[in-house]
Design a protein around this motif. Structure first.
Motif, PDB file in Angstrom:
ATOM      1  N   PRO A   1      27.816  -2.634  -6.068  1.00 14.70           N
ATOM      2  CA  PRO A   1      27.068  -1.478  -5.541  1.00 14.70           C
ATOM      3  C   PRO A   1      27.367  -0.192  -6.292  1.00 14.70           C
ATOM      4  O   PRO A   1      26.484   0.662  -6.438  1.00 14.70           O
ATOM      5  N   LEU A   2      28.602  -0.030  -6.789  1.00 21.26           N
ATOM      6  CA  LEU A   2      28.934   1.177  -7.547  1.00 21.26           C
ATOM      7  C   LEU A   2      28.137   1.230  -8.849  1.00 21.26           C
ATOM      8  O   LEU A   2      27.632   2.295  -9.238  1.00 21.26           O
ATOM      9  N   ILE A   3      28.025   0.080  -9.529  1.00 17.00           N
ATOM     10  CA  ILE A   3      27.240   0.032 -10.762  1.00 17.00           C
ATOM     11  C   ILE A   3      25.785   0.398 -10.469  1.00 17.00           C
ATOM     12  O   ILE A   3      25.167   1.192 -11.188  1.00 17.00           O
ATOM     13  N   TRP A   4      25.226  -0.160  -9.398  1.00 11.92           N
ATOM     14  CA  TRP A   4      23.831   0.124  -9.046  1.00 11.92           C
ATOM     15  C   TRP A   4      23.632   1.613  -8.773  1.00 11.92           C
ATOM     16  O   TRP A   4      22.647   2.211  -9.226  1.00 11.92           O
ATOM     17  N   ILE A   5      24.553   2.225  -8.055  1.00 13.85           N
ATOM     18  CA  ILE A   5      24.434   3.652  -7.712  1.00 13.85           C
ATOM     19  C   ILE A   5      24.414   4.505  -8.980  1.00 13.85           C
ATOM     20  O   ILE A   5      23.595   5.425  -9.118  1.00 13.85           O
ATOM     21  N   PHE A   6      25.293   4.205  -9.928  1.00 17.51           N
ATOM     22  CA  PHE A   6      25.336   5.007 -11.155  1.00 17.51           C
ATOM     23  C   PHE A   6      24.143   4.702 -12.055  1.00 17.51           C
ATOM     24  O   PHE A   6      23.657   5.597 -12.766  1.00 17.51           O
ATOM     25  N   LEU A   7      23.644   3.460 -12.053  1.00 21.84           N
ATOM     26  CA  LEU A   7      22.428   3.157 -12.801  1.00 21.84           C
ATOM     27  C   LEU A   7      21.260   3.965 -12.243  1.00 21.84           C
ATOM     28  O   LEU A   7      20.439   4.503 -12.999  1.00 21.84           O
ATOM     29  N   ARG A   8      21.186   4.060 -10.944  1.00 16.06           N
ATOM     30  CA  ARG A   8      20.135   4.852 -10.292  1.00 16.06           C
ATOM     31  C   ARG A   8      20.286   6.326 -10.636  1.00 16.06           C
ATOM     32  O   ARG A   8      19.293   7.030 -10.889  1.00 16.06           O
ATOM     33  N   ALA A   9      21.537   6.790 -10.689  1.00 16.88           N
ATOM     34  CA  ALA A   9      21.782   8.195 -11.002  1.00 16.88           C
ATOM     35  C   ALA A   9      21.354   8.526 -12.428  1.00 16.88           C
ATOM     36  O   ALA A   9      20.848   9.623 -12.690  1.00 16.88           O
ATOM     37  N   ILE A  10      21.543   7.590 -13.352  1.00 14.00           N
ATOM     38  CA  ILE A  10      21.137   7.822 -14.737  1.00 14.00           C
ATOM     39  C   ILE A  10      19.641   8.117 -14.814  1.00 14.00           C
ATOM     40  O   ILE A  10      19.204   9.020 -15.525  1.00 14.00           O
TER      41      ILE A  10
ATOM     42  N   ARG B   1      23.798  13.228 -15.651  1.00 12.29           N
ATOM     43  CA  ARG B   1      23.318  11.999 -16.295  1.00 12.29           C
ATOM     44  C   ARG B   1      24.382  11.465 -17.267  1.00 12.29           C
ATOM     45  O   ARG B   1      24.655  10.265 -17.294  1.00 12.29           O
ATOM     46  N   ALA B   2      24.968  12.352 -18.058  1.00 16.81           N
ATOM     47  CA  ALA B   2      26.014  11.937 -18.993  1.00 16.81           C
ATOM     48  C   ALA B   2      27.210  11.354 -18.253  1.00 16.81           C
ATOM     49  O   ALA B   2      27.780  10.331 -18.669  1.00 16.81           O
ATOM     50  N   LEU B   3      27.596  11.971 -17.134  1.00 22.44           N
ATOM     51  CA  LEU B   3      28.713  11.478 -16.338  1.00 22.44           C
ATOM     52  C   LEU B   3      28.392  10.109 -15.744  1.00 22.44           C
ATOM     53  O   LEU B   3      29.276   9.240 -15.640  1.00 22.44           O
ATOM     54  N   SER B   4      27.124   9.899 -15.377  1.00 26.90           N
ATOM     55  CA  SER B   4      26.718   8.602 -14.830  1.00 26.90           C
ATOM     56  C   SER B   4      26.792   7.512 -15.896  1.00 26.90           C
ATOM     57  O   SER B   4      27.227   6.389 -15.621  1.00 26.90           O
ATOM     58  N   PHE B   5      26.362   7.835 -17.120  1.00 24.75           N
ATOM     59  CA  PHE B   5      26.495   6.895 -18.230  1.00 24.75           C
ATOM     60  C   PHE B   5      27.962   6.493 -18.406  1.00 24.75           C
ATOM     61  O   PHE B   5      28.295   5.309 -18.532  1.00 24.75           O
ATOM     62  N   LEU B   6      28.837   7.495 -18.433  1.00 25.05           N
ATOM     63  CA  LEU B   6      30.264   7.242 -18.650  1.00 25.05           C
ATOM     64  C   LEU B   6      30.851   6.419 -17.501  1.00 25.05           C
ATOM     65  O   LEU B   6      31.623   5.475 -17.732  1.00 25.05           O
ATOM     66  N   SER B   7      30.480   6.746 -16.276  1.00 25.79           N
ATOM     67  CA  SER B   7      31.031   6.056 -15.109  1.00 25.79           C
ATOM     68  C   SER B   7      30.645   4.588 -15.088  1.00 25.79           C
ATOM     69  O   SER B   7      31.489   3.715 -14.849  1.00 25.79           O
TER      70      SER B   7
END
Length: 263
Positions: free
Chosen positions: A44-53, A61-67
């Motif tokens: 779920p964490l990966i999905w959340i950050f993919l959505r944020a990107i 957006r850059a922080l989401s890529f890194l996360s």
């Protein structure tokens, strides 16, 4: 060439916002804790950050890529407590030294599940014009492999299962990291020098897949394959084309070449 990824991003989420809660997917993905233990919570964490990107810009957006890159690395390298390889069938071995495991890397499985849940909503599709690029990217490293090594033709039920696991888990998870996150993020960072993402990401791919190898032929083959994978993204900007390219090379490697490569 029209950038399909950018077009998809402009269209936004394909699901009407009023019909499905934005938290439905991460809640369902949290069920990965049942088969995969605590490492399943990475999904779920990966999905959340993919959505944020796809829904932010600038530093968020850059922080989401890194996360998401860090999460994928930690999970894919099985650095989380309880991560393990789940053996499906006894490995295939023969007198020629081939060794093929039909097992599930739980860390990569978690990544693949999260990516599938996210990428299906992006609705990227194959086009007839993609086929020549796909075939060229597959057969270039395989043809080189047949020149460098004596063919080792093999096929059993174990190999068939290993091939399917390789498609739905290994290739989806690795292309998600190397193409959708690392190469796409590097392209955005480099701007008009985005073509440099090809050698940069290809180098990372080689280092993570066997840059330590003592066999020059194996390293050369790995370099050529990694460049083909990076170029197919640059030329087509399609996640599923990248997945099928990676799988096509791995498939023919398992069936036709020594596995694993010497060194």
């Amino acid at each position: 060439m029209q950038n399909e990824v950018a077009a998809l991003r402009r269209r936004g989420d394909q699901t009407p916002s009023g019909m499905v809660s934005p938290w439905a997917a991460p809640i369902l993905l949290s069920l990965c804790i049942i088969p995969f233990g605590w490492s399943g919570l990475i999904a779920p964490l990966i999905w959340i950050f993919l959505r944020a990107i796809e829904s932010t810009s600038g530093w968020p957006r850059a922080l989401s890529f890194l996360s998401v890159a860090v999460l994928m690395l930690v999970s894919g390298l099985n650095l989380l407590p309880g991560s393990e390889h789940i053996q499906v069938l006894p490995p295939y071995t023969d007198a020629s030294g081939n060794l093929i495991y039909a097992s599930i890397n739980s860390g990569k499985a978690v990544i693949a599940i999260a990516l599938l849940a996210f990428m299906l909503r992006m609705k990227q599709t194959f086009r007839v014009t993609d086929l020549p690029y796909l075939l060229l990217a597959i057969f270039t490293p395989v043809a080189l492999g047949l020149l460098l090594y004596t063919p080792s033709i093999k096929f059993t039920g174990t190999i068939a299962v290993a091939v399917m696991i390789n498609l739905v888990i290994v290739c989806i998870s690795e292309e998600g990291f190397f193409r959708w996150i690392l190469q796409r993020g590097t392209e955005e960072l480099l701007g008009r020098w985005r073509w440099l993402s090809v050698p940069v990401v290809a180098t990372v791919f080689v280092l993570l897949h066997g840059g330590w190898s003592t066999d020059i032929s194996a390293v050369l083959l790995l370099i050529v394959a990694s460049i083909c994978y990076a170029l197919i993204w640059t030329l087509r900007q399609n996640f599923w084309i990248c997945v099928m390219t990676h799988w096509g090379v791995n498939l023919l490697h398992m069936l036709l070449l020594p596995y694993p490569l010497p060194g």
